[in-house]
Design a protein around this motif. Structure first.
Motif, short mmCIF file in Angstrom:
data_model
loop_
_atom_site.label_atom_id
_atom_site.label_comp_id
_atom_site.label_asym_id
_atom_site.label_seq_id
_atom_site.Cartn_x
_atom_site.Cartn_y
_atom_site.Cartn_z
N ASN A 3 0.82 -1.22 0.00
CA ASN A 3 0.00 0.00 0.00
C ASN A 3 0.85 1.26 0.00
OD1 ASN A 3 -2.32 -1.53 0.05
ND2 ASN A 3 -2.44 -1.54 2.26
N TRP A 4 2.15 1.11 0.01
CA TRP A 4 3.05 2.25 -0.03
C TRP A 4 3.38 2.56 -1.49
CZ3 TRP A 4 7.23 2.34 4.30
CH2 TRP A 4 6.65 2.04 5.54
N THR A 5 3.74 3.79 -1.75
CA THR A 5 4.14 4.17 -3.10
C THR A 5 5.65 4.02 -3.21
OG1 THR A 5 2.33 5.77 -3.19
CG2 THR A 5 4.10 6.02 -4.81
N TYR A 6 6.08 3.26 -4.22
CA TYR A 6 7.52 3.08 -4.44
C TYR A 6 7.95 3.98 -5.59
CZ TYR A 6 12.03 1.04 -5.47
OH TYR A 6 13.37 0.86 -5.68
N HIS A 7 9.03 4.70 -5.38
CA HIS A 7 9.59 5.59 -6.39
C HIS A 7 10.91 4.95 -6.85
CE1 HIS A 7 6.70 8.64 -4.98
NE2 HIS A 7 6.97 8.12 -3.80
N ASP A 8 10.84 4.21 -7.94
CA ASP A 8 12.00 3.42 -8.35
C ASP A 8 13.18 4.25 -8.84
OD1 ASP A 8 10.67 4.11 -10.69
OD2 ASP A 8 10.91 2.16 -11.63
N LYS A 9 12.92 5.40 -9.42
CA LYS A 9 14.03 6.22 -9.92
C LYS A 9 15.00 6.59 -8.79
CE LYS A 9 15.12 10.51 -12.25
NZ LYS A 9 14.67 11.88 -12.48
N ASP A 10 14.45 6.98 -7.64
CA ASP A 10 15.29 7.40 -6.52
C ASP A 10 15.30 6.40 -5.37
OD1 ASP A 10 16.10 9.87 -7.70
OD2 ASP A 10 14.11 10.66 -7.28
N ASP A 11 14.67 5.25 -5.56
CA ASP A 11 14.66 4.15 -4.59
C ASP A 11 14.20 4.59 -3.20
OD1 ASP A 11 14.89 1.60 -3.57
OD2 ASP A 11 17.07 1.64 -3.42
N TYR A 12 12.96 5.05 -3.12
CA TYR A 12 12.37 5.38 -1.83
C TYR A 12 10.88 5.06 -1.83
CZ TYR A 12 10.43 9.85 -3.59
OH TYR A 12 9.73 10.81 -4.27
N TYR A 13 10.32 4.96 -0.63
CA TYR A 13 8.90 4.67 -0.44
C TYR A 13 8.23 5.85 0.23
CZ TYR A 13 9.40 -0.36 -1.34
OH TYR A 13 9.61 -1.59 -1.91
N THR A 14 6.95 6.00 -0.01
CA THR A 14 6.11 6.92 0.73
C THR A 14 4.98 6.10 1.32
OG1 THR A 14 6.60 8.67 -0.87
CG2 THR A 14 4.74 9.05 0.62
N ASP A 15 4.82 6.15 2.65
CA ASP A 15 3.75 5.38 3.28
C ASP A 15 2.41 6.08 3.06
OD1 ASP A 15 3.37 7.31 5.27
OD2 ASP A 15 4.09 6.05 6.90
N PRO A 16 1.29 5.44 3.41
CA PRO A 16 -0.03 6.05 3.16
C PRO A 16 -0.24 7.40 3.84
CG PRO A 16 -0.29 3.72 3.58
CD PRO A 16 1.14 4.05 3.87
N ASP A 17 0.50 7.68 4.92
CA ASP A 17 0.38 8.98 5.59
C ASP A 17 1.19 10.06 4.88
OD1 ASP A 17 -1.30 8.14 7.72
OD2 ASP A 17 0.44 7.31 8.77
N GLY A 18 2.11 9.66 4.00
CA GLY A 18 2.96 10.61 3.30
C GLY A 18 4.38 10.68 3.83
N VAL A 19 4.73 9.81 4.79
CA VAL A 19 6.09 9.79 5.33
C VAL A 19 7.02 9.16 4.29
CG1 VAL A 19 7.58 8.90 7.17
CG2 VAL A 19 5.24 9.62 7.70
N VAL A 20 8.14 9.83 4.04
CA VAL A 20 9.12 9.36 3.05
C VAL A 20 10.17 8.49 3.74
CG1 VAL A 20 10.92 10.11 1.44
CG2 VAL A 20 8.76 11.38 1.60
N PHE A 21 10.39 7.29 3.17
CA PHE A 21 11.40 6.35 3.66
C PHE A 21 12.42 6.18 2.54
CE2 PHE A 21 7.90 5.47 6.36
CZ PHE A 21 8.38 4.86 7.50
#
Length: 147
Positions: free
Chosen positions: A54-72
């Protein structure tokens, strides 16, 4: 006969090590649910914020955003050896200290004030995905109940 293409077992045998053995050593298709298989089928789990799917994965920069919007962001690779001596590899993602808002910065921390982390075992995630495919396939859903 098709039955000899498969190895069928109960959920107690659904582990990364066993899946690898069935696939690599025996060259068979595992019809073995893993421990969380049934729970993961529930609507509550599938929609839950803890579910990495359920998290958004940003493959270009290799990071996730959780459903609340926290960037990992990806921090490092990690390995662990379990009590059986099996080495498992992980990608470790850590919540940024500086988020878009103060609220997100609070959500990025644990109750003890540490930055939240998410460790992902890509091999295990792949094997679980394949297990779901196998068990829900037409053949798998016919064979598994006959175990």
């Amino acid at each position: 006969m098709d039955l000899f293409k498969y190895i069928v077992a109960d959920a107690g045998y659904g582990s990364e090590t066993n899946y690898q053995a069935v696939i690599d050593k025996f060259e068979k298709i595992p019809l073995i649910p893993y421990e969380m298989y049934e729970k993961e089928q529930s609507r509550k789990y599938q929609r839950g914020p803890q579910n990495i799917n359920n998290w958004t994965y940003h493959d270009k920069d290799d990071y996730y955003t959780d459903p609340d919007g926290v960037v990992f962001k990806f921090q490092r690779y990690s390995s662990r050896v379990d009590k059986y001596g099996v080495k498992r590899d992980f990608k470790v993602y850590v919540a940024d200290k500086f988020q878009a808002t103060k609220k997100l910065e609070q959500l990025a921390q644990t109750q003890k004030g540490q930055q939240r982390t998410k460790s992902i075992n890509l091999n295990w995630e792949y094997l679980k995905h394949k297990a779901k495919e196998n068990l829900s396939s037409e053949k798998g859903s016919t064979i598994y109940p006959r175990r």
